[in-house]
Design a protein around this motif. Structure first.
Motif, PDB file in Angstrom:
ATOM      1  N   GLY A  28       0.968  -1.161   0.012  1.00  0.00           N
ATOM      2  CA  GLY A  28      -0.133   0.161   0.127  1.00  0.00           C
ATOM      3  C   GLY A  28       0.664   1.309   0.017  1.00  0.00           C
ATOM      4  N   ALA A  29       1.821   1.138   0.870  1.00  0.00           N
ATOM      5  CA  ALA A  29       2.727   2.430   0.724  1.00  0.00           C
ATOM      6  C   ALA A  29       3.408   2.746  -0.685  1.00  0.00           C
ATOM      7  CB  ALA A  29       3.884   2.273   1.847  1.00  0.00           C
ATOM      8  N   PHE A  30       3.713   1.633  -1.195  1.00  0.00           N
ATOM      9  CA  PHE A  30       4.310   1.532  -2.654  1.00  0.00           C
ATOM     10  C   PHE A  30       3.131   2.361  -3.657  1.00  0.00           C
ATOM     11  CE2 PHE A  30       4.733  -0.431  -6.749  1.00  0.00           C
ATOM     12  CZ  PHE A  30       6.045   0.105  -7.251  1.00  0.00           C
ATOM     13  N   MET A 158       3.599  20.228   0.539  1.00  0.00           N
ATOM     14  CA  MET A 158       2.307  19.778   0.418  1.00  0.00           C
ATOM     15  C   MET A 158       2.607  17.927   0.079  1.00  0.00           C
ATOM     16  SD  MET A 158      -0.899  20.135  -2.034  1.00  0.00           S
ATOM     17  CE  MET A 158      -0.620  18.393  -2.818  1.00  0.00           C
ATOM     18  N   LEU A 159       3.590  17.832  -0.615  1.00  0.00           N
ATOM     19  CA  LEU A 159       3.906  16.290  -0.856  1.00  0.00           C
ATOM     20  C   LEU A 159       4.142  15.489   0.429  1.00  0.00           C
ATOM     21  CD1 LEU A 159       6.409  16.471  -3.898  1.00  0.00           C
ATOM     22  CD2 LEU A 159       3.827  16.280  -4.113  1.00  0.00           C
ATOM     23  N   PHE A 164       1.687  11.564   3.615  1.00  0.00           N
ATOM     24  CA  PHE A 164       1.637  10.971   4.785  1.00  0.00           C
ATOM     25  C   PHE A 164       0.047  10.701   5.055  1.00  0.00           C
ATOM     26  CE2 PHE A 164       0.878  10.870   9.400  1.00  0.00           C
ATOM     27  CZ  PHE A 164       1.975  10.433   9.908  1.00  0.00           C
ATOM     28  N   ASN A 165      -0.924  11.505   4.623  1.00  0.00           N
ATOM     29  CA  ASN A 165      -2.363  10.937   4.921  1.00  0.00           C
ATOM     30  C   ASN A 165      -2.784   9.691   3.939  1.00  0.00           C
ATOM     31  OD1 ASN A 165      -4.030  12.528   6.588  1.00  0.00           O
ATOM     32  ND2 ASN A 165      -3.226  14.158   5.559  1.00  0.00           N
ATOM     33  N   ARG A 166      -2.199   9.810   2.844  1.00  0.00           N
ATOM     34  CA  ARG A 166      -2.200   8.371   1.967  1.00  0.00           C
ATOM     35  C   ARG A 166      -1.857   7.139   2.927  1.00  0.00           C
ATOM     36  NH1 ARG A 166      -0.949   9.082  -4.459  1.00  0.00           N
ATOM     37  NH2 ARG A 166      -2.895   9.915  -5.054  1.00  0.00           N
ATOM     38  N   ILE A 167      -0.661   7.375   3.304  1.00  0.00           N
ATOM     39  CA  ILE A 167       0.021   6.204   3.927  1.00  0.00           C
ATOM     40  C   ILE A 167      -1.055   5.806   5.401  1.00  0.00           C
ATOM     41  CG2 ILE A 167       2.000   5.323   5.397  1.00  0.00           C
ATOM     42  CD1 ILE A 167       3.766   7.042   3.573  1.00  0.00           C
ATOM     43  N   PHE A 211      -7.312   1.833  -0.635  1.00  0.00           N
ATOM     44  CA  PHE A 211      -6.558   2.371   0.541  1.00  0.00           C
ATOM     45  C   PHE A 211      -5.290   3.129   0.321  1.00  0.00           C
ATOM     46  CE2 PHE A 211      -9.984  -0.534   2.496  1.00  0.00           C
ATOM     47  CZ  PHE A 211     -10.325   0.240   3.788  1.00  0.00           C
ATOM     48  N   ALA A 212      -4.987   3.355  -0.838  1.00  0.00           N
ATOM     49  CA  ALA A 212      -3.629   4.332  -1.158  1.00  0.00           C
ATOM     50  C   ALA A 212      -4.280   5.525  -1.399  1.00  0.00           C
ATOM     51  CB  ALA A 212      -3.173   3.341  -2.379  1.00  0.00           C
ATOM     52  N   ASN A 213      -5.451   5.874  -1.071  1.00  0.00           N
ATOM     53  CA  ASN A 213      -5.773   7.450  -1.520  1.00  0.00           C
ATOM     54  C   ASN A 213      -6.477   7.851  -0.276  1.00  0.00           C
ATOM     55  OD1 ASN A 213      -9.031   7.782  -2.066  1.00  0.00           O
ATOM     56  ND2 ASN A 213      -8.392   5.774  -2.675  1.00  0.00           N
ATOM     57  N   ILE A 214      -6.855   9.206  -0.426  1.00  0.00           N
ATOM     58  CA  ILE A 214      -7.335   9.989   0.624  1.00  0.00           C
ATOM     59  C   ILE A 214      -8.891  10.089   0.572  1.00  0.00           C
ATOM     60  CG2 ILE A 214      -7.528  12.240   1.792  1.00  0.00           C
ATOM     61  CD1 ILE A 214      -4.477  12.634   0.995  1.00  0.00           C
ATOM     62  N   ASN A 215      -9.531   9.465   1.394  1.00  0.00           N
ATOM     63  CA  ASN A 215     -11.071   9.282   1.247  1.00  0.00           C
ATOM     64  C   ASN A 215     -11.663   8.907   2.586  1.00  0.00           C
ATOM     65  OD1 ASN A 215     -13.680   8.158   0.486  1.00  0.00           O
ATOM     66  ND2 ASN A 215     -13.187   8.426  -1.633  1.00  0.00           N
ATOM     67  N   TYR A 216     -12.657   9.443   3.150  1.00  0.00           N
ATOM     68  CA  TYR A 216     -13.429   9.086   4.267  1.00  0.00           C
ATOM     69  C   TYR A 216     -13.759   7.767   4.345  1.00  0.00           C
ATOM     70  CZ  TYR A 216     -17.763  11.140   2.144  1.00  0.00           C
ATOM     71  OH  TYR A 216     -18.654  11.467   1.609  1.00  0.00           O
TER      72      TYR A 216
END
Length: 372
Positions: A28-30, A158-159, A164-167, A211-216
């Protein structure tokens, strides 16, 4: 030698489970680093929502009136995002690959990504200069947590904050995998079968990608897993306060994450009435009434407009006409094919034969499997 001796003390199934969870998290981190910015499901708007909440309470900068951007627009500058999001999005070629099912990212040849040095210079403020910010409104548990990370890393570019929020999303996905394992274990499957099913869930492509993106939803999905675990434990061991609390906690946290959690109320009430009327699984009347009271309190605190769920707010003709228009556009062969492709995970922004056509191989395997 000591390490080997220490590992021998750990049960083999535990080692396998740790291995599955570790591989899922690393994978997932990758993926979080691999996917281009804002290409997750509604990711730009979700990041805009948490970034807006991370702004100082006293907004001492000028605001501009502008209608919200069109959802079909391909230009990130047409959306009422922060100056930083717009600047970083344009610098990273977001306008080029947005909403393209099959496209190619122009990766740079060197160590740094395209315009990465410019992005790292933090030349844009993480502030929204529009009076009508393009965000998801209302209180939200996921945004509260993600906003905490955003503020904690406010001194970084911002990166760093974005990835970090993606992780963090990947961490929540890993937690979901662990809950899935507990569910399999408690439905009386053998250890080996539980681990096999856990591995299947962990390597489901769409789950990993989501689960590799930002979403509630990355918080909502593990809460559904947690509720399922509480329900399974109740059916296995009886409806105790412990198991009831697990389900109530899932519903409560779910309400404050996304109204979709409302559907958990139905199976919860179904379980309560099942135990209430089942002779061999009696439930204490005080426990029963207490759980109902807690559920009502959670619903009250959610401050959700339940009248919005009523299907016939307009006249019947308009309602059925709306349903007909919706299904005529949704239930098509093209939509089904696209859903199947995106379910397995579309990597179409890579310009390669395998990435574009690997779902065709999956369909072939599924067809052969259907014939057994």
């Amino acid at each position: 030698m000591n390490l080997k001796f220490g590992l021998e003390k750990i049960p083999k199934p535990t080692i396998i489970l740790i291995l599955i969870l570790t591989i899922f998290f690393l994978k997932g981190a990758f993926l979080t680093a691999l996917f281009p910015l804002f290409t997750g499901q509604d990711e730009a708007r979700h990041y805009s929502s948490l970034q807006y909440r991370a702004e100082p309470k006293e907004k001492n900068w000028g605001k501009t009136d502008r209608p919200l951007g069109s959802i079909t627009s391909l230009n990130i500058a047409d959306y009422n995002f922060s100056a930083e999001m717009i600047g970083v999005g344009e610098s990273s070629d977001y306008n080029v690959f947005r909403h393209q099912l099959y496209n190619t990212v122009n990766f740079s040849d060197g160590y740094y990504g395209k315009n990465e040095k410019e992005i790292n210079s933090q030349k844009w403020k993480p502030y929204n200069y529009f009076r009508q910010p393009d965000i998801v409104a209302g209180n939200n548990l996921y945004y509260s947590i993600a906003t905490f990370w955003e503020r904690l890393l406010s001194g970084s570019d911002m990166l760093v904050r974005f990835f970090f929020n993606r992780i963090f999303s990947t961490f929540l996905g890993t937690l979901g995998i662990f809950l899935a394992y507990l569910i399999f274990k408690n439905i009386e499957l053998k250890e080996k079968e539980s681990l096999i099913l856990t591995a299947i869930v962990a390597f489901q492509p769409k789950y990993s990608m989501y689960f590799a993106n930002i979403n509630y939803d990355v918080l909502l999905i593990p809460l559904f897993f947690l509720f399922t675990l509480g329900a399974v434990l109740s059916l296995k061991n009886g409806l105790s306060w412990k198991n009831g609390t697990i389900m109530l906690l899932s519903i409560g946290l779910g309400f404050f994450t996304k109204p979709t959690a409302l559907i958990l109320v139905a199976p919860f009430l179904g379980l309560i009435f099942y135990f209430f009327y089942k002779k061999n699984k009696n439930i204490n009347i005080k426990t029963f009434l207490s759980m109902i009271a807690v559920l009502i309190f959670i619903v009250y605190l959610s401050n959700y407009n339940f009248f919005s769920l009523l299907p016939f707010k307009n006249n019947l003709t308009e309602t059925f006409q709306s349903l007909e228009n919706y299904f005529s556009k949704s239930l098509t062969l093209g939509r089904f094919a696209l859903s199947s492709r995106t379910y397995w995970g579309s990597l179409g922004w890579f310009d390669g034969f395998v990435e574009k056509n690997f779902t065709d191989f999956v369909w072939t395997i599924q067809t052969l499997s259907a014939f057994g």
